[in-house]
Motif scaffolding. Structure first.
Motif, short mmCIF file in Angstrom:
data_model
loop_
_atom_site.label_atom_id
_atom_site.label_comp_id
_atom_site.label_asym_id
_atom_site.label_seq_id
_atom_site.Cartn_x
_atom_site.Cartn_y
_atom_site.Cartn_z
N ALA A 3 -3.22 -29.68 5.81
CA ALA A 3 -3.87 -29.97 4.53
C ALA A 3 -3.00 -30.87 3.67
O ALA A 3 -3.51 -31.77 2.98
N GLU A 4 -1.68 -30.66 3.69
CA GLU A 4 -0.78 -31.48 2.89
C GLU A 4 -0.84 -32.94 3.32
O GLU A 4 -0.83 -33.85 2.49
N ILE A 7 -4.19 -34.49 2.08
CA ILE A 7 -4.15 -34.82 0.65
C ILE A 7 -3.26 -36.04 0.42
O ILE A 7 -3.61 -36.93 -0.37
N GLU A 8 -2.16 -36.14 1.12
CA GLU A 8 -1.26 -37.30 0.98
C GLU A 8 -1.98 -38.59 1.38
O GLU A 8 -1.89 -39.61 0.69
N TYR A 11 -4.73 -39.36 -1.32
CA TYR A 11 -4.16 -39.87 -2.57
C TYR A 11 -3.56 -41.26 -2.40
O TYR A 11 -3.44 -42.00 -3.37
N VAL A 24 -11.22 -41.20 -5.07
CA VAL A 24 -9.95 -40.54 -5.33
C VAL A 24 -9.67 -40.49 -6.83
O VAL A 24 -9.28 -39.45 -7.36
N LYS A 28 -9.26 -37.07 -8.92
CA LYS A 28 -8.04 -36.73 -9.67
C LYS A 28 -8.29 -36.56 -11.16
O LYS A 28 -7.64 -35.74 -11.81
N LEU A 42 -14.72 -34.59 -2.44
CA LEU A 42 -13.73 -34.20 -1.45
C LEU A 42 -14.30 -34.28 -0.04
O LEU A 42 -13.61 -34.71 0.89
#
Length: 62
Positions: A3-4, A7-8, A11, A24, A28, A42
């Motif tokens: 998941a990290e 998201i990276e 973003y 995005v 945000k 998402l």
């Protein structure tokens, strides 16, 4: 993909002048303060990430 990592990747598109970049930025900023709309954003970004992963893996034509 963790998941990290997802998201990276998502973003990293923030500065793009594209559909996914706009998604995005809206995600945000929590534009419209609507949880259902945030979930849709998402989900669309997840589709874009999957397409990018498939292209990088050589599974689809660029």
């Amino acid at each position: 993909m963790a998941a990290e990592e997802l998201i990276e990747i998502i973003y990293s598109w923030e500065s793009e002048n594209s559909h996914r970049g706009r998604l995005v930025r809206a995600l945000k900023s929590n534009a419209d303060n609507d949880p259902a709309l945030q979930a849709k954003r998402l989900a669309l970004l997840g589709v874009h990430a999957e397409k990018q992963a498939r292209r990088k893996a050589g599974l689809v034509a660029a």
